[in-house]
Design a protein around this motif. Structure first.
Motif, PDB file in Angstrom:
ATOM      1  N   PHE A 481       0.845  -1.192   0.000  1.00  0.00           N
ATOM      2  CA  PHE A 481       0.000   0.000   0.000  1.00  0.00           C
ATOM      3  C   PHE A 481       0.885   1.248   0.000  1.00  0.00           C
ATOM      4  N   PRO A 482       1.436   1.624  -1.166  1.00  0.00           N
ATOM      5  CA  PRO A 482       2.292   2.811  -1.230  1.00  0.00           C
ATOM      6  C   PRO A 482       1.482   4.080  -1.014  1.00  0.00           C
ATOM      7  N   LEU A 483       2.195   5.137  -0.599  1.00  0.00           N
ATOM      8  CA  LEU A 483       1.528   6.414  -0.364  1.00  0.00           C
ATOM      9  C   LEU A 483       1.108   7.031  -1.691  1.00  0.00           C
ATOM     10  N   LEU A 484      -0.171   7.431  -1.785  1.00  0.00           N
ATOM     11  CA  LEU A 484      -0.713   8.059  -2.987  1.00  0.00           C
ATOM     12  C   LEU A 484      -1.485   9.307  -2.591  1.00  0.00           C
ATOM     13  N   ARG A 485      -1.690  10.190  -3.551  1.00  0.00           N
ATOM     14  CA  ARG A 485      -2.558  11.337  -3.290  1.00  0.00           C
ATOM     15  C   ARG A 485      -3.972  10.843  -2.999  1.00  0.00           C
ATOM     16  N   PRO A 486      -4.689  11.512  -2.092  1.00  0.00           N
ATOM     17  CA  PRO A 486      -6.088  11.116  -1.854  1.00  0.00           C
ATOM     18  C   PRO A 486      -6.877  11.161  -3.155  1.00  0.00           C
ATOM     19  N   GLU A 487      -7.745  10.162  -3.362  1.00  0.00           N
ATOM     20  CA  GLU A 487      -8.458  10.072  -4.633  1.00  0.00           C
ATOM     21  C   GLU A 487      -9.799  10.794  -4.620  1.00  0.00           C
ATOM     22  N   GLY A 488     -10.192  11.359  -3.484  1.00  0.00           N
ATOM     23  CA  GLY A 488     -11.483  12.014  -3.427  1.00  0.00           C
ATOM     24  C   GLY A 488     -12.591  11.036  -3.099  1.00  0.00           C
ATOM     25  N   PRO A 489     -13.834  11.506  -3.054  1.00  0.00           N
ATOM     26  CA  PRO A 489     -14.950  10.632  -2.686  1.00  0.00           C
ATOM     27  C   PRO A 489     -15.075   9.445  -3.633  1.00  0.00           C
TER      28      PRO A 489
END
Length: 501
Positions: A481-489
Motif C-alpha cells: 500500500f504505497p503512499l498516494l494522493r487522496p483520490e477524493g470521494p
C-alpha cells in the motif's frame, strides 16, 4: 441509473435469490481438504486412470475467475493462492439447490466445492462437483480476464484487486516475504537478537532526512516518526546486546519517486567487536544467500540485464569517481584528492561534500552490478568512525545494485567527545540551510559515555532489494500500500445505500 449501478443492483438481487435457496450469502466457515496449489502440486502428473481408481475426493474453496455454462453442465476455474483449477458442474450430479446456485454465480464469487478429481477429454485436471457451497458475493465487476488490471494507479490504490487479477503481482509479495525470512534466518543463525525500538521519538536521528511531526496530547510534546532506529539500537549494544537487529518501518518526509516512498522498510543490525570490513564480507554472503533463497540463483535479471550477487565489486569513493568518469580528461586519484580540483567540479561547501556530490553525479547511476563503495568523507558521515590512515574520511561503505543504494554500513563512532563534535558540525550545516543535517542527541551521548564497544552497524533497504530480486521497476510495485494522493470521494457507500431494498 448508470450501467455500473445497474450491475451492482443485479448482483445484490442475486444475493437475495441465493439466500432464498438456503445459502448464507456472507460469513460461513468452510473446512477444505486441500488448497488449490496442493491439488496442482499433488496431482498434475497423475494420469486419468490413476485418478479414477480409487477416486481422489477433494474439498476446495476459492474465487471463481472464469465461467462457461453449456445448458445442463458448465465449467469454471477456482483461484486460490495464485493458482487455478477447473471445476465441472453437471445438473444431474449436484443437488437441485446447488444447480440453481450455479446459475446465479458471478465472476469473482467465492465458493466451496466438494467432488473428485478427473481429467476432461482435453486432458485438463478438473474437479467433478458433487456439492457447491456459497461463501461470499462479489458485488463489483472483476477486471477483464485476459488483460487484468492495466491502470497502474488502480493497481497501487486497490492492491486487493491487483492481487486477485495478477498472479505476477502476488508472486512479488511472496518473494518479498521470502527475502525477509532469509535475512532473519541468516542473522539469527549468527546469534543476532531481534528487537523493537520506538517509532515515535522525541528526537529524531540516525540518518539525514526530514521527519514527519506529530504531537502527544497528554504529554503536550512534539514527537517525530523515526527516520532510522540506529541510535536506539546502539543504546542496546551499550546495554550488552552484542548482536542485535530490527526489521523496521522508517518514515522520511521526502519526495516520491520510483526509488523512494515516504514509508519504507529496512533491516538494521549491529555487531559488537566488529568493524566495517567484517560487515563488507558478511554483506556479500548475506545478499548472495538472500538472492538464492528468494529466486533460486545468485544471478537475477533486472531491466534485461543479469546482476550477479556472487561477485560484489569494491571501490573507494575516490576510485569510483576515477573508474566511472565519463568524457575527456579522466581524473587521477591525486586529482580527486585535491581540494582545488574538487572546488572546480562542485559548488558544495567542503571538500568532503564536494567529493560526494561528484560521486553521485558521475558514478552512482553506473553502479548496476552489485558494488561496494567505501571510505566516505567525515562531513557526510556523522556517526561513523574516522579512518586511521586519513581522519578526513570514515570507515563507511554503501552497497549499490541496479544503480541504487541498497545498503549503508560503517564502523560506529564510539568516542563520545568526537560524537559531540560531529553533532556540532551537523548543527553548523543545519544553520547553513541543510534541513537534513543531524541534531544534537544528548541522551545518545550520555549512553556512549557508559562505553559503546567497537561496533559495526549496517542498514539494508528491503524495498529496493525486493525491487531488484523481483525485477520490479518501481518501489511502488513492491510495497503493498504505497503512499498516494487522496483520490477524493469514492461513493460506494452511497451507491449501496441508494439501491438497498
Amino acid at each position: 441509473m448508470s450501467l455500473e449501478d445497474d450491475l451492482l443492483r443485479q448482483r445484490l438481487e442475486r444475493t437475495h435469490q441465493i439466500e432464498a435457496l438456503g445459502f448464507r450469502p456472507y460469513g460461513q466457515r468452510f473446512d477444505f481438504s486441500h488448497t488449490v496449489p496442493e491439488v496442482i502440486a499433488g496431482y498434475s502428473a497423475s494420469a486419468a486412470e490413476q485418478l479414477a481408481e480409487p477416486r481422489v475426493q477433494v474439498r476446495l474453496s476459492g474465487r471463481m475467475m472464469t465461467v462457461r455454462r453449456m445448458g445442463k453442465a458448465g465449467f469454471a476455474h477456482l483461484q486460490q493462492n495464485g493458482e487455478r483449477v477447473q471445476v465441472y458442474v453437471r445438473k444431474d450430479a449436484v443437488p437441485e439447490s446447488d444447480w440453481k446456485l450455479w446459475e446465479l454465480l458471478d465472476l469473482g464469487d467465492l465458493i466451496g466445492v466438494d467432488g473428485y478429481l478427473f481429467r476432461t477429454r482435453t486432458g485438463e485436471l478438473s474437479v467433478h462437483a458433487d456439492k457447491l457451497t456459497f461463501l461470499a458475493k462479489t458485488l463489483l465487476t472483476m477486471p477483464e480476464k485476459f488483460h487484468g488490471l492495466e491502470d497502474v494507479e488502480t493497481r497501487y490504490r486497490q492492491r486487493y484487486l491487483d492481487l486477485i487479477a495478477s498472479p505476477e503481482s502476488r508472486n512479488v509479495f511472496v518473494t518479498r516475504a521470502r527475502i525477509v525470512s532469509s535475512l532473519r534466518r541468516q542473522l539469527e543463525s549468527r546469534g543476532f537478537v531481534e528487537v523493537e525500538t520506538p517509532m515515535m521519538q522525541p528526537l529524531y536521528g540516525g540518518a539525514a532526512a526530514r521527519p514527519f511531526v506529530t504531537h502527544h496530547n497528554t504529554l503536550d510534546t512534539p514527537l517525530y516518526l523515526r527516520i532510522a532506529p540506529e541510535l536506539y539500537l546502539k543504546r542496546l549494544v551499550v546495554g550488552g546486546l552484542d548482536r542485535v537487529y530490527e526489521i523496521n518501518r522508517n518514515f522520511r518526509n521526502e519526495g516520491v519517486s520510483t526509488q523512494h516512498n515516504p514509508e519504507f522498510t529496512m533491516l538494521e543490525f549491529y555487531q559488537a567487536y566488529a568493524d566495517y570490513e567484517v560487515l563488507m564480507d558478511f554483506s556479500c554472503e548475506l545478499l548472495k544467500q538472500t538472492a538464492i533463497d528468494a529466486t533460486g540463483s545468485p544471478v537475477v535479471k533486472f531491466r534485461d540485464q543479469d546482476l550477479d550477487f556472487s561477485h560484489v565489486r569494491r571501490f573507494t569513493m575516490r576510485e569510483a569517481v576515477v573508474e566511472f568518469w565519463q568524457g575527456d580528461q579522466r581524473p587521477t586519484l591525486d586529482n580527486v584528492a585535491d581540494p582545488e580540483w574538487l572546488a572546480r567540479h562542485s559548488s558544495k561547501d567542503t571538500p568532503g561534500e564536494r567529493l560526494v556530490d561528484i560521486f553521485e553525479r558521475v558514478a552512482e547511476n553506473q553502479l548496476f552490478q552489485p558494488t561496494i563503495i567505501y571510505k566516505y568523507p567525515v562531513e557526510t558521515s556523522p556517526l561513523s568512525k574516522n579512518s586511521l590512515d586519513d581522519p578526513s574520511f570514515t570507515d563507511r561503505f554503501e552497497i549499490y545494485a541496479a544503480g541504487m543504494e541498497i545498503g549503508n554500513a560503517y564502523t560506529e563512532l564510539n568516542d563520545p567527545q568526537e560524537q559531540r563534535r560531529r553533532f556540532e558540525m551537523q548543527i553548523s550545516m543545519r544553520e547553513r540551510g541543510d534541513e537534513e543535517a543531524h541534531q544534537m542527541d544528548e541522551d545518545y551521548i550520555r549512553a556512549m559515555c557508559y562505553g559503546l564497544p567497537p561496533t559495526g552497524g549496517e542498514g539494508i533497504g528491503i524495498d529496493r532489494l525486493t525491487m531488484i530480486l523481483t525485477g520490479s521497476p518501481s518501489i511502488r510495485d513492491v510495497i503493498l500500500f504505497p503512499l498516494l494522493r487522496p483520490e477524493g470521494p469514492i461513493g460506494i457507500a452511497d451507491r449501496l445505500k441508494s439501491i438497498e431494498p
